[in-house]
Design a protein around this motif. Structure first.
Motif, mmCIF file in Angstrom:
data_model
loop_
_atom_site.group_PDB
_atom_site.id
_atom_site.type_symbol
_atom_site.label_atom_id
_atom_site.label_comp_id
_atom_site.label_asym_id
_atom_site.label_seq_id
_atom_site.Cartn_x
_atom_site.Cartn_y
_atom_site.Cartn_z
ATOM 1 N N ASN A 86 0.827 -1.213 0.000
ATOM 2 C CA ASN A 86 0.000 0.000 0.000
ATOM 3 C C ASN A 86 0.857 1.256 0.000
ATOM 4 O OD1 ASN A 86 -2.533 -1.190 -0.141
ATOM 5 N ND2 ASN A 86 -2.797 -1.266 2.062
ATOM 6 N N ALA A 87 1.901 1.270 0.825
ATOM 7 C CA ALA A 87 2.771 2.442 0.884
ATOM 8 C C ALA A 87 3.517 2.640 -0.432
ATOM 9 C CB ALA A 87 3.749 2.320 2.046
ATOM 10 N N LEU A 88 3.965 1.549 -1.059
ATOM 11 C CA LEU A 88 4.641 1.666 -2.353
ATOM 12 C C LEU A 88 3.689 2.219 -3.413
ATOM 13 C CD1 LEU A 88 6.693 -1.659 -2.566
ATOM 14 C CD2 LEU A 88 7.617 0.668 -2.426
ATOM 15 N N ALA A 89 2.458 1.725 -3.425
ATOM 16 C CA ALA A 89 1.475 2.206 -4.400
ATOM 17 C C ALA A 89 1.169 3.682 -4.174
ATOM 18 C CB ALA A 89 0.198 1.367 -4.331
ATOM 19 N N GLU A 90 1.096 4.094 -2.927
ATOM 20 C CA GLU A 90 0.816 5.501 -2.617
ATOM 21 C C GLU A 90 1.956 6.411 -3.057
ATOM 22 O OE1 GLU A 90 -0.900 8.927 -1.662
ATOM 23 O OE2 GLU A 90 -1.926 6.997 -1.641
ATOM 24 N N ILE A 91 3.173 6.051 -2.736
ATOM 25 C CA ILE A 91 4.302 6.920 -3.080
ATOM 26 C C ILE A 91 4.531 6.928 -4.595
ATOM 27 C CG2 ILE A 91 6.237 5.312 -2.793
ATOM 28 C CD1 ILE A 91 7.640 7.642 -1.234
ATOM 29 N N ARG A 92 4.287 5.795 -5.263
ATOM 30 C CA ARG A 92 4.401 5.785 -6.731
ATOM 31 C C ARG A 92 3.339 6.690 -7.351
ATOM 32 N NH1 ARG A 92 6.717 4.387 -11.353
ATOM 33 N NH2 ARG A 92 5.418 3.596 -13.035
ATOM 34 N N SER A 93 2.145 6.676 -6.806
ATOM 35 C CA SER A 93 1.078 7.552 -7.305
ATOM 36 C C SER A 93 1.458 9.017 -7.130
ATOM 37 C CB SER A 93 -0.232 7.256 -6.584
ATOM 38 O OG SER A 93 -0.637 5.932 -6.834
ATOM 39 N N GLU A 94 2.053 9.349 -5.990
ATOM 40 C CA GLU A 94 2.519 10.719 -5.766
ATOM 41 C C GLU A 94 3.563 11.106 -6.807
ATOM 42 O OE1 GLU A 94 3.881 11.444 -1.755
ATOM 43 O OE2 GLU A 94 2.181 10.339 -0.933
ATOM 44 N N PHE A 95 4.498 10.203 -7.053
ATOM 45 C CA PHE A 95 5.544 10.443 -8.050
ATOM 46 C C PHE A 95 4.937 10.675 -9.433
ATOM 47 C CE2 PHE A 95 8.175 8.174 -11.297
ATOM 48 C CZ PHE A 95 9.171 9.128 -11.433
ATOM 49 N N LEU A 96 4.023 9.811 -9.832
ATOM 50 C CA LEU A 96 3.406 9.944 -11.156
ATOM 51 C C LEU A 96 2.620 11.243 -11.286
ATOM 52 C CD1 LEU A 96 2.245 6.265 -11.695
ATOM 53 C CD2 LEU A 96 4.124 7.446 -12.877
ATOM 54 N N MET A 97 1.935 11.623 -10.242
ATOM 55 C CA MET A 97 1.193 12.885 -10.270
ATOM 56 C C MET A 97 2.150 14.065 -10.418
ATOM 57 S SD MET A 97 -1.977 11.969 -10.167
ATOM 58 C CE MET A 97 -1.372 10.583 -11.122
ATOM 59 N N ALA A 98 3.297 13.986 -9.784
ATOM 60 C CA ALA A 98 4.274 15.077 -9.851
ATOM 61 C C ALA A 98 4.887 15.205 -11.244
ATOM 62 C CB ALA A 98 5.372 14.871 -8.817
ATOM 63 N N ILE A 99 5.239 14.076 -11.872
ATOM 64 C CA ILE A 99 5.905 14.178 -13.179
ATOM 65 C C ILE A 99 4.932 14.380 -14.329
ATOM 66 C CG2 ILE A 99 7.938 12.891 -12.454
ATOM 67 C CD1 ILE A 99 6.869 10.515 -14.114
ATOM 68 N N GLU A 100 3.692 13.992 -14.139
ATOM 69 C CA GLU A 100 2.697 14.142 -15.208
ATOM 70 C C GLU A 100 1.846 15.390 -15.047
ATOM 71 O OE1 GLU A 100 2.433 12.284 -17.937
ATOM 72 O OE2 GLU A 100 4.075 11.003 -17.297
ATOM 73 N N ASN A 101 2.038 16.118 -13.975
ATOM 74 C CA ASN A 101 1.221 17.304 -13.701
ATOM 75 C C ASN A 101 -0.269 16.991 -13.773
ATOM 76 O OD1 ASN A 101 3.423 19.057 -13.272
ATOM 77 N ND2 ASN A 101 3.682 19.257 -15.484
ATOM 78 N N SER A 102 -0.654 15.881 -13.162
ATOM 79 C CA SER A 102 -2.057 15.450 -13.131
ATOM 80 C C SER A 102 -2.514 15.318 -11.683
ATOM 81 C CB SER A 102 -2.204 14.098 -13.839
ATOM 82 O OG SER A 102 -1.750 14.160 -15.149
#
Length: 157
Positions: A13-29
Motif C-alpha cells: 500500500n505504501a509503495l502504491a501511494e508513493i508511486r502515485s505521488e511520483f506519477l502525479m508530480a511528473i505528469e502534472n495530473s
C-alpha cells in the motif's frame, strides 16, 4: 537516522501511494481521481509482482514512514547482439519525498538495486530518467541513449 530495507508484501500500500505521488508530480495530473486510479493500478501490480519475485524494491524509512523508493522489474526479451541472454532489468520507482532530497538516499537505494540485478545475472539494465535523476544514474555509469539511459556489462561501476 534513516534505515534501508527490501520491500515486502507488507509495504504494498505504501509503495502504491508513493508511486502515485511520483506519477502525479511528473505528469502534472494532480486530480484526486487520477491519483486514486494510479494507486489502485500500482497496488494491483505490486500485489502480483512482489510475491512472484518479478519486482524488487528497496526503500528508505524515517521511522516507519517510507521516504524514498527504488524499483527493479525483470523480463526476458529475444536475445540480440548486445544482450545475448535476453535478460533485461528495468529500473523504475526512483523517488524521494522532496523534503528528504539531497541526502544521498537515492544513491544508496540505487546501489542496492544495482547489486540485486548483478546478483541475479542481469547485464542489461534500462531506465527512463527525469532531469533530476540523471546525475545519480550517470554516477553509476549510465549514459543517454536516444532519450533513454541504459548500461551494459560491468554493473559494479
Amino acid at each position: 537516522m534513516y534505515t534501508f530495507k527490501k520491500a515486502t508484501c507488507d509495504d504494498i500500500n505504501a509503495l502504491a501511494e508513493i508511486r502515485s505521488e511520483f506519477l502525479m508530480a511528473i505528469e502534472n495530473s494532480p486530480t484526486k481521481e487520477m491519483h486514486e486510479k494510479m494507486f489502485l493500478a500500482n497496488k494491483a501490480y505490486f500485489e502480483d509482482a512482489i510475491p512472484n519475485d518479478n519486482f524488487v524494491a528497496w526503500i528508505a524509512l524515517d521511522g516507519d514512514k517510507i521516504i524514498a523508493t527504488s524499483g527493479l522489474s525483470f523480463s526476458v526479451v529475444p536475445p540480440n547482439m548486445s544482450c545475448r541472454d535476453g535478460k533485461v532489468a528495468y529500473i523504475m520507482n526512483m523517488y524521494t519525498i522532496p523534503k528528504y532530497r539531497n541526502q544521498g538516499l537515492a544513491s544508496e537505494l540505487f546501489k542496492r538495486i544495482m547489486e540485486e540485478a548483478l546478483a541475479r545475472g542481469f547485464k542489461k539494465i534500462t531506465l527512463n530518467a527525469t532531469d533530476e535523476g540523471k546525475p545519480v544514474y550517470k554516477k553509476f555509469g549510465f549514459k543517454d541513449v536516444i532519450g533513454d539511459m541504459e548500461k551494459y556489462g560491468n554493473l559494479e561501476q
